[in-house]
Design a protein around this motif. Structure first.
Motif, short mmCIF file in Angstrom:
data_model
loop_
_atom_site.label_atom_id
_atom_site.label_comp_id
_atom_site.label_asym_id
_atom_site.label_seq_id
_atom_site.Cartn_x
_atom_site.Cartn_y
_atom_site.Cartn_z
N ILE A 224 21.07 48.84 12.88
CA ILE A 224 21.73 49.36 13.95
C ILE A 224 21.83 48.43 15.00
O ILE A 224 22.86 48.23 15.79
CB ILE A 224 21.62 50.74 14.31
N ASP A 225 20.80 47.90 15.53
CA ASP A 225 20.43 46.94 16.58
C ASP A 225 20.61 45.47 16.24
O ASP A 225 20.76 44.66 17.25
CB ASP A 225 18.91 47.27 17.20
N GLY A 226 20.13 45.24 14.90
CA GLY A 226 19.78 43.78 14.78
C GLY A 226 21.38 42.98 14.69
O GLY A 226 21.42 41.73 14.92
N PHE A 227 22.32 43.71 14.30
CA PHE A 227 23.89 42.99 14.14
C PHE A 227 24.64 43.40 15.66
O PHE A 227 24.21 44.28 16.33
CB PHE A 227 24.80 43.66 12.91
N GLY A 228 25.32 42.49 15.79
CA GLY A 228 26.17 42.78 17.11
C GLY A 228 26.22 41.56 18.05
O GLY A 228 27.03 41.16 18.80
N LEU A 229 25.25 40.67 17.80
CA LEU A 229 25.02 39.26 18.60
C LEU A 229 26.29 38.51 18.35
O LEU A 229 26.84 37.70 19.21
CB LEU A 229 23.68 38.87 18.20
N ILE A 230 27.05 38.35 17.03
CA ILE A 230 28.32 37.61 16.80
C ILE A 230 29.28 38.08 17.97
O ILE A 230 30.15 37.30 18.09
CB ILE A 230 28.58 37.76 15.35
N ALA A 231 29.21 39.46 18.04
CA ALA A 231 30.54 39.97 19.06
C ALA A 231 30.24 39.53 20.20
O ALA A 231 31.16 38.94 20.92
CB ALA A 231 30.41 41.61 18.95
N PHE A 232 28.99 39.10 20.95
CA PHE A 232 28.67 38.65 21.99
C PHE A 232 29.05 37.17 22.08
O PHE A 232 29.79 36.49 22.90
CB PHE A 232 27.28 38.73 22.50
N ALA A 233 28.91 36.44 20.96
CA ALA A 233 29.13 35.05 20.90
C ALA A 233 30.60 34.85 20.75
O ALA A 233 31.08 33.67 20.92
CB ALA A 233 28.52 34.61 19.43
N SER A 234 31.40 35.88 20.39
CA SER A 234 32.86 35.55 20.31
C SER A 234 33.56 35.99 21.69
O SER A 234 34.60 35.43 22.06
CB SER A 234 33.35 36.75 19.13
N LEU A 235 33.16 37.00 22.42
CA LEU A 235 33.60 37.34 23.72
C LEU A 235 33.28 36.54 24.85
O LEU A 235 34.39 36.19 25.58
CB LEU A 235 33.02 38.85 23.77
N PHE A 236 32.08 36.18 25.10
CA PHE A 236 31.89 35.60 26.16
C PHE A 236 32.43 34.01 26.39
O PHE A 236 32.62 33.59 27.53
CB PHE A 236 30.14 35.42 26.39
N PRO A 237 32.70 33.43 25.09
CA PRO A 237 33.20 32.03 25.48
C PRO A 237 34.82 32.30 26.00
O PRO A 237 35.29 31.56 26.59
CB PRO A 237 33.62 31.54 24.04
N ILE A 238 35.35 33.48 25.62
CA ILE A 238 36.77 33.58 26.35
C ILE A 238 36.66 33.81 27.60
O ILE A 238 37.49 33.05 28.24
CB ILE A 238 37.46 34.94 25.49
N ILE A 239 35.84 34.47 28.27
CA ILE A 239 35.55 34.49 29.53
C ILE A 239 35.05 33.11 30.31
O ILE A 239 35.57 32.79 31.23
CB ILE A 239 34.31 35.65 29.82
N SER A 240 34.04 32.61 29.53
CA SER A 240 33.72 31.28 30.42
C SER A 240 34.81 30.16 30.31
O SER A 240 34.79 29.41 31.00
CB SER A 240 32.44 30.51 29.57
N VAL A 241 35.70 29.99 29.41
CA VAL A 241 36.66 28.89 29.08
C VAL A 241 37.70 29.41 30.27
O VAL A 241 38.17 28.29 30.92
CB VAL A 241 37.48 29.17 27.88
N MET A 242 38.15 30.71 30.48
CA MET A 242 39.01 31.10 31.46
C MET A 242 38.50 30.86 32.76
O MET A 242 39.13 30.37 33.75
CB MET A 242 39.63 32.30 31.28
N ALA A 243 37.18 31.08 33.03
CA ALA A 243 36.57 30.66 34.05
C ALA A 243 36.55 29.33 34.40
O ALA A 243 36.46 28.99 35.72
CB ALA A 243 35.24 31.43 34.23
N TYR A 244 36.08 28.40 33.35
CA TYR A 244 36.35 27.11 33.67
C TYR A 244 37.64 26.64 34.27
O TYR A 244 37.88 25.94 34.97
CB TYR A 244 35.93 26.37 32.48
#
Length: 269
Positions: A224-244
């Protein structure tokens, strides 16, 4: 002999997985487009390189990256290590006592993303089609920072046990808001940048980190808790690139405004 047997087995599975791609590409080339393939020998050698490279990479994942990621996560979350870091035996561990885990997650996220070949390919193409207005290294660093922050936040989520959908919903709300204000040139590229991070180098280490962390933190379920990090790795680059892109756009506007004011002052003098 066991290594050779494992290598041959991996080669067989890789050929089996790559064969449908080859059939589709050549099928469309000959049956639909009805054109010969330019440089067929070079294409054939390239496919051989792909098969051999993928096979060796898969073996490397099993022998090195997966065990290394899990071992690092287990060592960083071992009670003895955390108590030594905290220097206060007898007190229960809090979320901030895992700061070495967050730092490790940040470094792993940044370094694996910088080494990601798919991101490098996208950055080079973006630089070419934008006539140099999009920097190769600028895009790579902004994506890497997004992945690093995302994985660190995902590790924090595993430690505290918060539901993952709260973070994902909040992140995509921010993405939607940024989409309206970011330069239109960068929006499609930002969305693609979230996808290229989930590739050959990043996924194995991040997955191993999440599973190892959920296995060692008390009260966490690896499934339940071990997976899901890939979702963060996919979401936050979108935020950081647009912020850049937004920051760069603002700096350029500010520089143009200052330049215009100085030019007007010079003309007035």
């Amino acid at each position: 002999m066991s290594f050779i047997s494992e290598l041959l087995q991996t080669l067989f599975f890789t050929v089996r997985d790559v064969t449908p791609i080859i059939v589709i590409i050549f099928g469309f080339q000959f049956a639909v487009l009805r054109k010969p393939i330019a440089h067929p020998l070079r294409v054939a050698v390239g496919f051989v390189y792909v098969i051999v490279g993928l096979s060796l990479f898969l073996i490397g994942l099993e022998k090195a990256l997966f065990p290394l990621g899990e071992t690092m996560a287990m060592q960083l979350t071992a009670p003895d290590f955390l108590i030594d870091v905290k220097l206060s035996i007898g007190h229960s561990l809090e979320w901030f006592d895992y700061y070495w885990v967050y730092l490790f997650a940040f470094c792993i996220g940044f370094s694996t993303t910088i080494a990601e070949p798919s991101l490098l390919a996208v950055a080079i193409k973006a630089n070419q089609v934008s006539a140099g207005s999009i920097s190769v290294n600028g895009l790579r660093i902004s994506v890497a920072l997004g992945v690093a922050i995302g994985i660190s936040l995902g590790s924090y989520r595993i430690v505290v046990g918060d539901p993952i959908h709260y973070y994902i919903i909040a992140g995509y709300i921010l993405v939607v808001v940024q989409t309206f204000y970011a330069p239109k040139l960068i929006v499609p590229l930002a969305y693609d940048s979230g996808g290229v991070t989930t590739s050959t180098v990043t996924v194995p280490l991040v997955t191993a980190l999440g599973l190892g962390l959920a296995s060692t933190v008390p009260g966490r379920n690896p499934m339940i808790d071990g997976f899901g990090l890939i979702a963060f790795a996919s979401l936050f680059p979108i935020i950081s690139v647009m912020a850049y892109a937004q920051i760069t756009h603002w700096l350029n506007q500010h520089a143009n405004t200052v330049g215009s004011i100085e030019k007007e002052n010079d003309n007035a003098l």
